[in-house]
Write a protein that holds these residues in place. Sequence first.
Motif, PDB file in Angstrom:
ATOM      1  N   ASP A 174       0.837  -1.208   0.000  1.00 43.24           N
ATOM      2  CA  ASP A 174       0.000   0.000   0.000  1.00 43.24           C
ATOM      3  C   ASP A 174       0.869   1.254   0.000  1.00 43.24           C
ATOM      4  N   LEU A 175       1.994   1.159   0.710  1.00 46.49           N
ATOM      5  CA  LEU A 175       2.900   2.316   0.735  1.00 46.49           C
ATOM      6  C   LEU A 175       3.584   2.481  -0.615  1.00 46.49           C
ATOM      7  N   ARG A 176       3.957   1.338  -1.189  1.00 54.40           N
ATOM      8  CA  ARG A 176       4.601   1.414  -2.518  1.00 54.40           C
ATOM      9  C   ARG A 176       3.628   1.965  -3.549  1.00 54.40           C
ATOM     10  N   ASP A 177       2.390   1.467  -3.506  1.00 59.39           N
ATOM     11  CA  ASP A 177       1.400   1.949  -4.477  1.00 59.39           C
ATOM     12  C   ASP A 177       1.119   3.432  -4.267  1.00 59.39           C
ATOM     13  N   PRO A 219       4.861   8.825  -3.857  1.00 57.69           N
ATOM     14  CA  PRO A 219       5.663   8.881  -2.637  1.00 57.69           C
ATOM     15  C   PRO A 219       4.849   9.210  -1.387  1.00 57.69           C
ATOM     16  N   ASP A 220       3.767  10.005  -1.529  1.00 58.39           N
ATOM     17  CA  ASP A 220       3.111  10.476  -0.294  1.00 58.39           C
ATOM     18  C   ASP A 220       1.587  10.468  -0.391  1.00 58.39           C
ATOM     19  N   LYS A 221       1.061   9.583  -1.280  1.00 61.87           N
ATOM     20  CA  LYS A 221      -0.394   9.636  -1.524  1.00 61.87           C
ATOM     21  C   LYS A 221      -1.215   9.270  -0.288  1.00 61.87           C
ATOM     22  N   ILE A 222      -0.649   8.471   0.615  1.00 62.58           N
ATOM     23  CA  ILE A 222      -1.490   8.096   1.760  1.00 62.58           C
ATOM     24  C   ILE A 222      -1.123   8.858   3.038  1.00 62.58           C
ATOM     25  N   PHE A 223      -0.327   9.884   2.897  1.00 63.40           N
ATOM     26  CA  PHE A 223      -0.025  10.715   4.074  1.00 63.40           C
ATOM     27  C   PHE A 223      -1.320  11.369   4.555  1.00 63.40           C
ATOM     28  N   GLY A 226      11.450  -3.584  -6.235  1.00 64.23           N
ATOM     29  CA  GLY A 226      10.591  -2.509  -6.735  1.00 64.23           C
ATOM     30  C   GLY A 226      10.820  -1.154  -6.106  1.00 64.23           C
ATOM     31  N   LYS A 227       9.733  -0.388  -6.038  1.00 63.58           N
ATOM     32  CA  LYS A 227       9.787   1.008  -5.608  1.00 63.58           C
ATOM     33  C   LYS A 227      10.144   1.133  -4.132  1.00 63.58           C
ATOM     34  N   PRO A 228      10.830   2.213  -3.781  1.00 62.04           N
ATOM     35  CA  PRO A 228      11.073   2.449  -2.354  1.00 62.04           C
ATOM     36  C   PRO A 228       9.794   2.916  -1.659  1.00 62.04           C
ATOM     37  N   THR A 229       9.831   2.954  -0.341  1.00 67.80           N
ATOM     38  CA  THR A 229       8.708   3.540   0.390  1.00 67.80           C
ATOM     39  C   THR A 229       9.199   4.759   1.152  1.00 67.80           C
ATOM     40  N   VAL A 230       8.319   5.748   1.212  1.00 68.12           N
ATOM     41  CA  VAL A 230       8.674   7.009   1.859  1.00 68.12           C
ATOM     42  C   VAL A 230       7.868   7.132   3.144  1.00 68.12           C
ATOM     43  N   VAL A 231       8.539   7.498   4.222  1.00 69.34           N
ATOM     44  CA  VAL A 231       7.843   7.732   5.482  1.00 69.34           C
ATOM     45  C   VAL A 231       8.022   9.204   5.838  1.00 69.34           C
TER      46      VAL A 231
END
Length: 433
Positions: A68-71, A74-78, A96-101
Amino acid sequence: MPPWNPRIEEMPIDELQRLQFKLLKSQVYRLYSFNEFYRRRMKEHDVHPDDIKNLEDLAKLPFMYKSDLRDGYPDKIFAVERSELVRYHVSSGTTGKPTVVGYTERDIANWSESLARAFSSCGLGRGDVVQVSYGYGLFTGGLGAHYGAERLGATVLPTSVGNTERQVELMQDLHVTAIACTPSYLLHIGEVAEKMGISIRDDTDLQMGFLGAEPWSEQMRTRIQDWLGIRAYDIYGTSELSGPMFTECSEQQGIHIWGDLALLEVVDPATGEVLEAGEEGELTVTMLQKEALPMVRYRTGDLTVIDTDRCACGRTHPRIGRIRGRVDDMLIVRGINVFPSQVEHTLLEIPEVGKHFQIVVDRKGALDSMLVRVEVSEEAFSDRIPDLMVIKRKVEHRLKSSLNVSVEVELVEPGTLPRFEGKSRKVIDRRSL
Ligand code: DLL
């Protein structure tokens, strides 16, 4: 060790549960009202915040996964405005893609508070010098441990990873009393010190280590403690939860998870069914106060058990057992499940075996094969082939009986396998290449 925050750490369990419920309710309402991702998820699962009437109702909420974080990169679920963020960390992700916190000021404060409580439960405090040898930067280990130790009033030596001889010199010269790094890196630091003619046990003030970010075994703890003359504590966290957040206390009987910050479940990794305390499954965490990137029923992928018995230290919060491994780290070799941590545990029980090993899994024809390369200990190393054959057979026999699968063992000279500064890579799976 006396608590850093006694009101919270020794809170009676019923009061703690009431607090958890209150925090859960407000988090879920906030997310449903203001966050598109969560509202959509809850609607898809036909659940409304009003349905959460007690802590058990947590199970009605949908799970969240790393994907979910990858999808949402970078910050769609913030769940806050960008202007409220004070920091990002980024996890590289092996696939795959990194995840951003993202973190708000309060997220950073809670993260530091969590570690301040944790570190102090092991006796760390003002006057201690903490060498932070986790990587600083996008990885959460360095800055996380740094802020936690500073919050406590300890002195931080921010060495980050690498330049190991210098790390040893500084450890000695600045009277470092605690180190935070991966268990693999501490092994490397200890060996480099010995090559420099310095014994960490006798020639430094080091008393404790906060070791984590990768699985390690109880046997490894014993080896490290005996060798370096320190107390080695397990420290756990993931970037999605903030970073390193929780440690064992001085009892060394499981990692305390602060209940006002995180609500725990252990679920069956295959079915998602919630398991009882004491049953091993996938750790699933709901962060109760996180603002920027809230986590509700986040499937960590880590296998462990929850222990709700009261700890001898007096803290009331639940504990988790040592992480056995990740659901996706489990090797299936000829139909048998093998965890690298199990291999480590078995190997380190054998005195002739050193502290380093590597697992190579391959497929020959239709059959999986597993080779374990093992460094012989300095004391047991010999150039007499018959002596080595005896050790090889002993190691093969022990591994076969603990893992239930035949393993080929290759003994190698001390100091020949790769050493690591961050998370180690102990497994090479050629089947997936
Ligand atoms: O490794 C955060 C951390 C930094 C923890 C420093 C402890 C110390 P990630 O890079 O997101 O974050 O990796 C998290 O590492 O899901 C576990 O699989 C593993 N892990 C972390 N701590 C432990 C531990 C950091 N004590 C992933 N034992 C987690 C076993 C651990 N595995």
